[in-house]
Design an enzyme around this catalytic site. Structure first.
Site, PDB file in Angstrom:
ATOM      1  CE1 TYR A  12      -3.673  -2.612   0.308  1.00 11.08           C
ATOM      2  CE2 TYR A  12      -4.477  -1.944   2.582  1.00 11.08           C
ATOM      3  CZ  TYR A  12      -4.475  -2.025   1.388  1.00 11.08           C
ATOM      4  OH  TYR A  12      -5.505  -2.951   1.542  1.00 11.08           O
ATOM      5  N   GLY A  13       1.929   1.515   0.680  1.00  7.76           N
ATOM      6  CA  GLY A  13       2.634   1.962   0.683  1.00  7.76           C
ATOM      7  C   GLY A  13       3.183   3.592  -0.405  1.00  7.76           C
TER       8      GLY A  13
ATOM      9  CG  ASN B  47       1.945   1.989  10.990  1.00  5.85           C
ATOM     10  OD1 ASN B  47       1.525   3.014  11.727  1.00  5.85           O
ATOM     11  ND2 ASN B  47       2.531   0.874  11.320  1.00  5.85           N
ATOM     12  CB  THR B  48      -0.170   3.077   4.305  1.00  2.66           C
ATOM     13  OG1 THR B  48       0.729   2.795   4.739  1.00  2.66           O
ATOM     14  CG2 THR B  48      -0.281   3.684   3.213  1.00  2.66           C
TER      15      THR B  48
ATOM     16  CD  GLU C   8       4.396  -7.934   1.640  1.00  2.00           C
ATOM     17  OE1 GLU C   8       3.356  -8.453   0.844  1.00  2.00           O
ATOM     18  OE2 GLU C   8       3.531  -7.594   3.187  1.00  2.00           O
TER      19      GLU C   8
ATOM     20  CB  CYS D 249       5.838   0.350   8.073  1.00  2.48           C
ATOM     21  SG  CYS D 249       4.756  -0.528   7.300  1.00  2.48           S
ATOM     22  CB  THR D 250       1.729  -3.561  10.555  1.00  2.00           C
ATOM     23  OG1 THR D 250       1.770  -3.011   9.533  1.00  2.00           O
ATOM     24  CG2 THR D 250       1.229  -2.395  11.533  1.00  2.00           C
TER      25      THR D 250
HETATM   26  N1  DGL Z   1       2.018  -2.828   7.162  1.00  2.00           N
HETATM   27  C1  DGL Z   1       1.762  -0.978   6.726  1.00  2.00           C
HETATM   28  C2  DGL Z   1       1.979  -0.156   6.964  1.00  2.00           C
HETATM   29  O1  DGL Z   1       2.185  -0.371   7.918  1.00  2.00           O
HETATM   30  C3  DGL Z   1       1.759  -1.263   4.729  1.00  2.00           C
HETATM   31  C4  DGL Z   1       3.237  -1.681   3.846  1.00  2.00           C
HETATM   32  C5  DGL Z   1       2.760  -1.563   2.774  1.00  2.00           C
HETATM   33  O2  DGL Z   1       1.789  -2.205   1.871  1.00  2.00           O
HETATM   34  O3  DGL Z   1       3.417  -1.103   1.917  1.00  2.00           O
HETATM   35  O4  DGL Z   1       1.987   1.095   6.697  1.00  2.00           O
END
Ligand code: DGL
Length: 278
Positions: free
Chosen positions: A50-51, A82-83, A161, A194-195
């Site tokens: 998502y980032g 977080n994102t 990932e 970021c988790t």
């Molecule tokens: N784990 C996600 C976060 O806490 C997003 C990581 C990603 O998909 O870029 O932001």
């Protein structure tokens, strides 16, 4: 967004989602504190990471996941990303659904505020989280005097990932390169924003071991927030159930890969990952 009028029950599951594996770290903390809870985890592996995506794209991914959870009769939703937490307006969603929804940013920020002595907080996060400015805005809402420095680390999520988090040779060089840009500012607190980064917390921790910097990991803080909400609403499951809760895993793509890599992060066997196209 779907509305549901049914009466929420104690043994209804908690819905937890992330773009992929990162949210497993949050789920693990929730499962430790609330072992009797049933949980549904959704990893949006089709759209991960998502980032690097736009606000609009991320919003489009998230709404079907929330609707899926509501159809599954969850009693609380945790945005373990977080994102995603930075992209949506939680109060706006909360107005539309009847069950509580929480993100990971506020619990982490509250913890950081209790730890920063020199008033300099560093944040490592994704590009989208940085652009949203959610961390500076949330921290300065509580304390305008704190200085905030952010660093996005776009290479870390794809490496995690791909299962590289245990290959310290590969990942630490990159993680430390990002981290050093923040150390230049003499920070006293580092938020892992970021988790996914919680899964390589040891790499950050060992590099700053002698530097008197506190690492803030939102997992436990989010787990306690979850506990408090359920406890105050008298919705914990331990009253009726003394067996460990069931955990169901859903992903939007590649369930086999999620199963193999996911269990390294969750420290438990992950069975029967189901693919769900929303
Ligand atoms: N784990 C996600 C976060 O806490 C997003 C990581 C990603 O998909 O870029 O932001």
């Amino acid at each position: 967004m779907i509305k549901s009028n049914r009466r929420v029950k104690n043994n209804d599951p908690i819905g937890i989602f992330d773009s992929g594996f990162g949210g497993l770290s949050i789920m693990s903390a929730i499962h430790t504190i609330l072992p009797y809870e049933n949980i549904i985890y959704f990893g949006d592996t089709m759209h991960s990471p998502y980032g690097s995506k736009s606000r609009n794209a991320i919003r489009e991914y998230i709404i079907p996941i929330i609707n899926f959870f509501i159809k599954c009769n969850v009693k609380l939703i945790v945005i373990a990303c977080n994102t995603a937490s930075a992209t949506v307006s939680l109060p706006a969603i909360q107005n539309k659904i009847r069950i509580p929804i929480i993100g990971v940013i506020l619990p982490g920020v509250k913890l950081a505020l209790t730890s920063s002595c020199h008033r300099k907080i560093g944040i490592v996060c994704t590009e989208s989280t940085l652009i949203s400015q959610v961390y500076p805005k949330t921290i300065n809402h509580f304390n305008k005097k704190l200085k905030i420095y952010q660093q996005c680390c776009p290479l870390l999520v794809p490496l995690i990932e791909e299962g590289f988090s245990n290959n310290t040779n590969v990942i630490s060089t990159i993680a430390i390169n990002y981290l050093e840009k923040l150390l230049y500012y003499d920070i006293d607190t580092l938020i892992l924003g970021c988790t996914h980064y919680l899964l390589i917390k040891n790499i950050f921790a060992s590099y700053i071991r002698n530097k008197n910097i506190k690492i803030i990991d939102s997992a436990k803080a989010t787990a306690y927030e979850t506990y408090n909400i359920l406890y105050n609403m008298k919705l914990t499951n331990n009253i009726y159930n003394k067996n460990h809760g069931n955990i169901l895993f859903f992903v939007s793509d590649n369930p086999n890969k999620f199963q193999t890599i996911g269990q390294k992060f969750f420290f438990q066997t992950i069975n029967n990952v189901q693919q769900k196209n929303l």
